[in-house]
Design an enzyme around this catalytic site. Structure first.
Site, PDB file in Angstrom:
ATOM      1  N   ASP A  73      -6.028   6.115 -23.193  1.00 46.09           N
ATOM      2  CA  ASP A  73      -5.033   5.170 -23.650  1.00 46.09           C
ATOM      3  C   ASP A  73      -5.542   4.197 -24.886  1.00 46.09           C
ATOM      4  O   ASP A  73      -6.648   4.161 -24.856  1.00 46.09           O
ATOM      5  CB  ASP A  73      -4.583   4.187 -22.473  1.00 46.09           C
ATOM      6  CG  ASP A  73      -5.592   3.428 -21.861  1.00 46.09           C
ATOM      7  OD1 ASP A  73      -6.632   4.102 -21.643  1.00 46.09           O
ATOM      8  OD2 ASP A  73      -5.660   2.253 -21.528  1.00 46.09           O
ATOM      9  N   GLU A 123      -7.271   2.882 -18.955  1.00 42.16           N
ATOM     10  CA  GLU A 123      -8.574   2.102 -19.019  1.00 42.16           C
ATOM     11  C   GLU A 123      -8.430   0.564 -19.457  1.00 42.16           C
ATOM     12  O   GLU A 123      -8.909  -0.269 -18.883  1.00 42.16           O
ATOM     13  CB  GLU A 123      -9.809   2.623 -19.955  1.00 42.16           C
ATOM     14  CG  GLU A 123     -11.140   2.040 -19.968  1.00 42.16           C
ATOM     15  CD  GLU A 123     -11.241   0.761 -20.733  1.00 42.16           C
ATOM     16  OE1 GLU A 123     -12.193   0.078 -20.309  1.00 42.16           O
ATOM     17  OE2 GLU A 123     -10.564   0.412 -21.602  1.00 42.16           O
TER      18      GLU A 123
END
Ligand SMILES: [Zn+2]
Length: 376
Positions: A71, A134
């Site tokens: 991400d 994350e």
């Protein structure tokens, strides 16, 4: 693999808009890429459109894990180029995630492929743990850890952007939401009006007395930090608020850790509620990532320093970080001296507009990772 192919993989990853969502497309792309070179992988579903990826080569111990996240943060702000189109200018590759941390992910994937292609023998297992989510919550690392992917791991490299420096320890992070409920007052008994905001202020004062002015510095990771960050309550100036919520973030260190902050808040709530039934207070822990204690003399860091210098031609220094990483989830059950390092291509443009990675540094890290894998 030639330079063009290496840059193409990074460009393909940057083109996927995995802004705290849609990570499955990254996982699928990497699975197909690895598959082309005969490396099997597993896409680990977390939620619709959200998945992590696990892949490995070799067998047995030692198990050396490389981890990065799929991400990225949103591409707001003033960009001179299309943030989702990797653009090269003066030896720099611009794009959202170019630095944090699709270059790190691409570098470890390519290193693994090239190691396999080279047929150079290596010991044990190289495992890729590519995570979703994350940037918010570290859900991917949590899921993979629960699944047992860390159980047999002997050493862990996290490829977050440090440049030619190694981070061996970092702070924890704690997000808490406090809520205060007022009691509905009987219209004929105005003395029972119960102000949720006023009660919340009493709680904040009590917490602030114990945590707000703590001045402790960890020699590795720096100062303990505590901040109230969001406050909501009330609707209009002449009405008594029935509910109030406050959110806070703390960046924790060993000598003032997550548990200690939580205990203080629980204690403050209990004290007020015991003193007067008007207090109806509660807390929700939104995120709880402990500080990561590293051993700067671990064997993995020695390898990182040696190969970093060999490839980049400069000394690789060590530092303790103020941020948090997936290591907080991955290492939850590991001892403090577990061999871990955070070492990956990038610079301070992470999360900002015009984020970039130096092309040479990206290519260097492929070599550095390959050498670390071979030395396993
Ligand atoms: Zn990152």
């Amino acid at each position: 693999m030639n330079e063009q192919e290496k840059i193409k993989l990074l460009a393909d990853l940057v083109a996927i808009r995995s802004v705290n969502d849609n990570e499955e497309a990254v996982a699928e792309h990497l699975a197909a890429f690895l598959g082309k070179y005969g490396i099997e992988s597993e896409v680990v579903q977390y939620a619709p459109h959200r998945a992590s990826l696990v892949a490995e080569i070799g067998t047995g111990h030692p198990v050396l894990a490389f981890s990065g996240h799929e991400d990225v943060v949103d591409a707001v702000g003033d960009w001179e180029t299309d943030p989702f189109k990797l653009t090269e200018k003066d030896g720099k590759l611009y794009g959202r995630g170019a630095c944090d941390m699709k270059s790190g992910v691409a570098a470890m994937v390519i290193a693994m492929v090239e190691l396999k292609q080279s047929k150079v023998p290596f010991n044990g297992t190289i495992r890729l743990l590519i995570t979703l989510g994350e940037e918010v919550g570290e859900f991917g690392a949590e899921q993979l850890t629960h699944q047992g992917q860390m159980k047999d791991v002997d050493a862990l490299v996290i490829g977050e952007p440090t440049g030619y420096k190694i981070c061996y320890a970092h702070k924890g992070s704690l997000d808490i939401k406090l809520s205060s409920k007022g009691k509905i007052a009987h219209s004929s008994m105005p003395e029972l009006v119960n102000n949720a905001l006023q009660n919340m202020l009493d709680l904040l004062t009590l917490i602030n007395q114990q945590v707000g002015h703590v001045d402790i510095t960890d020699p590795e990771t720096g100062k303990f930090l505590f901040n109230f960050t969001v406050m909501n309550g009330g609707t209009q100036v002449n009405s008594i608020p029935g509910t109030t919520t406050v959110e806070l973030n703390s960046r924790t260190i060993d000598d003032f850790n997550n548990e200690k902050v939580i205990k203080i808040i629980e204690g403050a709530i209990a004290k007020l509620e015991k003193s007067d039934p008007k207090y109806q207070l509660s807390m929700d822990i939104l995120m709880n990532l402990p500080p990561v204690d590293g051993d700067k003399n671990n064997v993995l860091i020695k390898l990182g320093q040696k190969f970093g210098k060999e490839v980049a031609g400069q000394d690789v220094t060590l530092f303790g970080g103020s941020y948090t990483t997936d290591a907080a989830k991955f290492l939850a059950d590991k001892p403090n001296d577990f061999p871990m390092m955070i070492f990956g291509p990038g610079n301070k443009t992470l999360h900002s507009s015009n984020e970039y990675v130096d092309k040479d540094m990206y290519l260097d890290f492929i070599e550095i990772y390959k050498k670390i894998m071979q030395a396993n």
